[in-house]
Design a protein around this motif. Structure first.
Motif, PDB file in Angstrom:
ATOM      1  N   LEU A  54       0.818  -1.211   0.000  1.00  0.00           N
ATOM      2  CA  LEU A  54       0.000   0.000   0.000  1.00  0.00           C
ATOM      3  C   LEU A  54       0.853   1.263   0.000  1.00  0.00           C
ATOM      4  CD1 LEU A  54      -2.851  -0.955   2.513  1.00  0.00           C
ATOM      5  CD2 LEU A  54      -2.959  -0.920   0.023  1.00  0.00           C
ATOM      6  N   VAL A  55       1.980   1.226   0.702  1.00  0.00           N
ATOM      7  CA  VAL A  55       2.836   2.414   0.806  1.00  0.00           C
ATOM      8  C   VAL A  55       3.757   2.537  -0.407  1.00  0.00           C
ATOM      9  CG1 VAL A  55       4.660   3.511   2.156  1.00  0.00           C
ATOM     10  CG2 VAL A  55       2.725   2.432   3.318  1.00  0.00           C
ATOM     11  N   ASP A  56       4.503   1.494  -0.695  1.00  0.00           N
ATOM     12  CA  ASP A  56       5.539   1.572  -1.731  1.00  0.00           C
ATOM     13  C   ASP A  56       4.984   1.482  -3.141  1.00  0.00           C
ATOM     14  OD1 ASP A  56       7.352   1.667   0.359  1.00  0.00           O
ATOM     15  OD2 ASP A  56       7.747  -0.483   0.317  1.00  0.00           O
ATOM     16  N   THR A  57       3.870   0.770  -3.312  1.00  0.00           N
ATOM     17  CA  THR A  57       3.323   0.557  -4.657  1.00  0.00           C
ATOM     18  C   THR A  57       2.148   1.480  -4.959  1.00  0.00           C
ATOM     19  OG1 THR A  57       4.027  -1.760  -4.561  1.00  0.00           O
ATOM     20  CG2 THR A  57       2.424  -1.168  -6.253  1.00  0.00           C
ATOM     21  N   LEU A  58       1.190   1.578  -4.032  1.00  0.00           N
ATOM     22  CA  LEU A  58       0.028   2.433  -4.278  1.00  0.00           C
ATOM     23  C   LEU A  58       0.235   3.861  -3.814  1.00  0.00           C
ATOM     24  CD1 LEU A  58      -3.072   0.154  -3.593  1.00  0.00           C
ATOM     25  CD2 LEU A  58      -1.964   0.718  -5.756  1.00  0.00           C
ATOM     26  N   GLY A  59       1.238   4.105  -2.959  1.00  0.00           N
ATOM     27  CA  GLY A  59       1.603   5.479  -2.630  1.00  0.00           C
ATOM     28  C   GLY A  59       0.945   6.084  -1.413  1.00  0.00           C
ATOM     29  N   PHE A  60       0.333   5.262  -0.548  1.00  0.00           N
ATOM     30  CA  PHE A  60      -0.258   5.809   0.670  1.00  0.00           C
ATOM     31  C   PHE A  60       0.828   6.310   1.616  1.00  0.00           C
ATOM     32  CE2 PHE A  60      -3.732   3.266  -0.895  1.00  0.00           C
ATOM     33  CZ  PHE A  60      -4.863   3.972  -0.513  1.00  0.00           C
ATOM     34  N   GLY A  61       0.488   7.337   2.402  1.00  0.00           N
ATOM     35  CA  GLY A  61       1.377   7.826   3.437  1.00  0.00           C
ATOM     36  C   GLY A  61       0.999   7.218   4.778  1.00  0.00           C
ATOM     37  N   VAL A  62       1.996   7.002   5.630  1.00  0.00           N
ATOM     38  CA  VAL A  62       1.741   6.438   6.954  1.00  0.00           C
ATOM     39  C   VAL A  62       1.560   7.578   7.943  1.00  0.00           C
ATOM     40  CG1 VAL A  62       2.611   4.943   8.786  1.00  0.00           C
ATOM     41  CG2 VAL A  62       3.126   4.402   6.393  1.00  0.00           C
ATOM     42  N   SER A  63       0.366   7.673   8.522  1.00  0.00           N
ATOM     43  CA  SER A  63       0.115   8.687   9.545  1.00  0.00           C
ATOM     44  C   SER A  63       0.685   8.249  10.884  1.00  0.00           C
ATOM     45  CB  SER A  63      -1.392   8.944   9.677  1.00  0.00           C
ATOM     46  OG  SER A  63      -1.922   9.462   8.487  1.00  0.00           O
ATOM     47  N   ASP A  64       0.311   7.055  11.325  1.00  0.00           N
ATOM     48  CA  ASP A  64       0.744   6.533  12.616  1.00  0.00           C
ATOM     49  C   ASP A  64       0.884   5.019  12.531  1.00  0.00           C
ATOM     50  OD1 ASP A  64       0.302   9.090  13.906  1.00  0.00           O
ATOM     51  OD2 ASP A  64      -1.830   8.586  13.959  1.00  0.00           O
ATOM     52  N   THR A  65       1.651   4.467  13.458  1.00  0.00           N
ATOM     53  CA  THR A  65       1.653   3.030  13.706  1.00  0.00           C
ATOM     54  C   THR A  65       1.418   2.811  15.197  1.00  0.00           C
ATOM     55  OG1 THR A  65       4.049   2.934  14.054  1.00  0.00           O
ATOM     56  CG2 THR A  65       3.241   2.575  11.804  1.00  0.00           C
ATOM     57  N   PHE A  66       0.966   1.599  15.541  1.00  0.00           N
ATOM     58  CA  PHE A  66       0.677   1.276  16.932  1.00  0.00           C
ATOM     59  C   PHE A  66       1.215  -0.109  17.252  1.00  0.00           C
ATOM     60  CE2 PHE A  66      -2.339  -0.423  20.189  1.00  0.00           C
ATOM     61  CZ  PHE A  66      -1.986   0.426  21.227  1.00  0.00           C
ATOM     62  N   HIS A  80      -2.859   7.460   5.014  1.00  0.00           N
ATOM     63  CA  HIS A  80      -3.639   8.547   4.423  1.00  0.00           C
ATOM     64  C   HIS A  80      -3.346   8.695   2.932  1.00  0.00           C
ATOM     65  CE1 HIS A  80       0.139  10.706   5.685  1.00  0.00           C
ATOM     66  NE2 HIS A  80      -0.001  11.192   4.455  1.00  0.00           N
ATOM     67  N   CYS A  81      -4.325   9.292   2.222  1.00  0.00           N
ATOM     68  CA  CYS A  81      -4.142   9.651   0.816  1.00  0.00           C
ATOM     69  C   CYS A  81      -4.676  11.043   0.539  1.00  0.00           C
ATOM     70  CB  CYS A  81      -4.814   8.623  -0.099  1.00  0.00           C
ATOM     71  SG  CYS A  81      -6.595   8.457   0.135  1.00  0.00           S
ATOM     72  N   ASN A  82      -5.179  11.716   1.581  1.00  0.00           N
ATOM     73  CA  ASN A  82      -5.718  13.075   1.505  1.00  0.00           C
ATOM     74  C   ASN A  82      -5.683  13.634   2.920  1.00  0.00           C
ATOM     75  OD1 ASN A  82      -8.198  12.297   2.900  1.00  0.00           O
ATOM     76  ND2 ASN A  82      -8.858  11.356   0.990  1.00  0.00           N
ATOM     77  N   PRO A  83      -6.275  14.795   3.191  1.00  0.00           N
ATOM     78  CA  PRO A  83      -6.167  15.342   4.552  1.00  0.00           C
ATOM     79  C   PRO A  83      -6.809  14.499   5.653  1.00  0.00           C
ATOM     80  CG  PRO A  83      -6.686  17.093   3.001  1.00  0.00           C
ATOM     81  CD  PRO A  83      -6.806  15.809   2.236  1.00  0.00           C
ATOM     82  N   ARG A  84      -7.709  13.580   5.331  1.00  0.00           N
ATOM     83  CA  ARG A  84      -8.259  12.710   6.372  1.00  0.00           C
ATOM     84  C   ARG A  84      -7.113  11.931   7.011  1.00  0.00           C
ATOM     85  NH1 ARG A  84     -13.303  11.079   7.569  1.00  0.00           N
ATOM     86  NH2 ARG A  84     -14.220  11.748   5.586  1.00  0.00           N
ATOM     87  N   HIS A  85      -7.084  11.873   8.341  1.00  0.00           N
ATOM     88  CA  HIS A  85      -5.970  11.239   9.052  1.00  0.00           C
ATOM     89  C   HIS A  85      -5.659   9.845   8.522  1.00  0.00           C
ATOM     90  CE1 HIS A  85      -4.119   8.791  12.267  1.00  0.00           C
ATOM     91  NE2 HIS A  85      -3.454   9.899  12.537  1.00  0.00           N
TER      92      HIS A  85
END
Length: 288
Positions: free
Chosen positions: A160-172, A180-185
């Motif tokens: 999801l991150v490396d191929t589709l380009g999502f950004g990681v907001s947080d991990t737990f 995230h892919c827009n301003p929504r967290h």
């Protein structure tokens, strides 16, 4: 990134009529029957946000991710193909079925289908919700977020991150990631688990009063699964309720926006809720 938002979800259920009633009476979402096997549920000007179809089991069938244009979809297809990802271009009949201008789809390492599209049908006349609600926060934020349990967490997260380009907001604690892919967290979150499937879909209202009136309706129907609370990372004030399929909807307000151009990934050390979100005894939640 080219993906703009989570625009729609496809659901399989044995309880399509129950979903129409639940959506109208609890969530305020009007439904349109396509045939005896399928109902489309609206939240805003889009032709639908939930595509609910009769199936043999309760399941999340696909997630629909919006891109801006035909050129962006073609560029994304090219990028994915160059990365060795199998991408299938939808036929005109499939696009008509989804009510989009163009679409391609792929599966992530967990087997979940992701549909990439542009040009979803929209009706900009005022929408009449079926309950007195101010409405939902959608627009550039998309319809909300989905939380999905997977067994191959690291592989799916990397995809999801490396191929589709999502950004990681947080991990737990190394087993949950909020992307995230827009301003929504977060528009999607992954949970590492031995019981994969959809955990919940979050819908965000524009007023706290909408959350309050809906929790009253949900309590009357004895479908509240977690009490009102506020999350630590996205700051949403929300409660959880059981759907006819057994998994949950998180119903909330005042979620945090992220600056997608200047956001640093955080690692959460404490609990996921500042207060509340206590489980309601006697409610059994299923996963798809």
């Amino acid at each position: 990134m080219r993906i703009r938002s989570l625009a729609y979800v496809g659901l399989s259920t044995t309880e399509v009529p129950a979903w129409e009633t639940f959506a109208a009476d609890v969530l305020g979402l009007p439904g349109q029957w396509v045939d005896d096997e399928r109902v489309l549920l609206r939240m805003d000007e889009r032709a639908y946000r939930f595509d609910v179809r009769r199936g043999e089991r309760e399941a999340l069938s696909w997630l629909g991710w919006e891109v801006a244009s035909a050129a962006d979809l073609a560029a994304l297809e090219h990028e994915l193909g160059a990365a060795g990802v199998a991408v299938t271009r939808a036929t005109p009949a499939e696009c008509a079925d989804r009510r989009v201008a163009g679409m391609a789809w792929l599966e992530d390492p967990s087997g979940l289908r992701h549909e990439l599209f542009y040009g979803q049908e929209a009706d900009f006349r005022p929408l009449r919700l079926t309950r007195p609600l101010a409405g939902y926060r959608t627009g550039e934020h998309g319809m909300g977020h989905a939380v999905v349990g997977v067994t191959n967490y690291a592989e799916t997260l990397a995809f999801l991150v490396d191929t589709l380009g999502f950004g990681v907001s947080d991990t737990f604690k190394g087993f949950i990631a909020f992307l995230h892919c827009n301003p929504r967290h977060h528009s999607i979150a992954l949970v590492e688990t031995d019981e994969p499937g959809l955990r919940h879909i979050m819908l965000e209202t524009t007023t706290l009063d909408d959350v309050g009136s809906t929790i009253d309706v949900a309590f009357e129907r004895r479908i509240v699964t977690r009490t009102l609370g506020r999350h630590t990372n996205d700051r949403a004030v929300s409660f959880y309720l059981e759907t006819p399929s057994g998994w949950e909807i998180e119903y909330g307000w005042d979620g945090l926006d992220v600056d997608t151009a200047d956001w640093s990934t955080r690692q959460l050390a404490g609990p996921t809720s500042l207060w509340g979100h206590h489980h309601v005894a006697g409610t059994e939640i299923k996963t798809s």
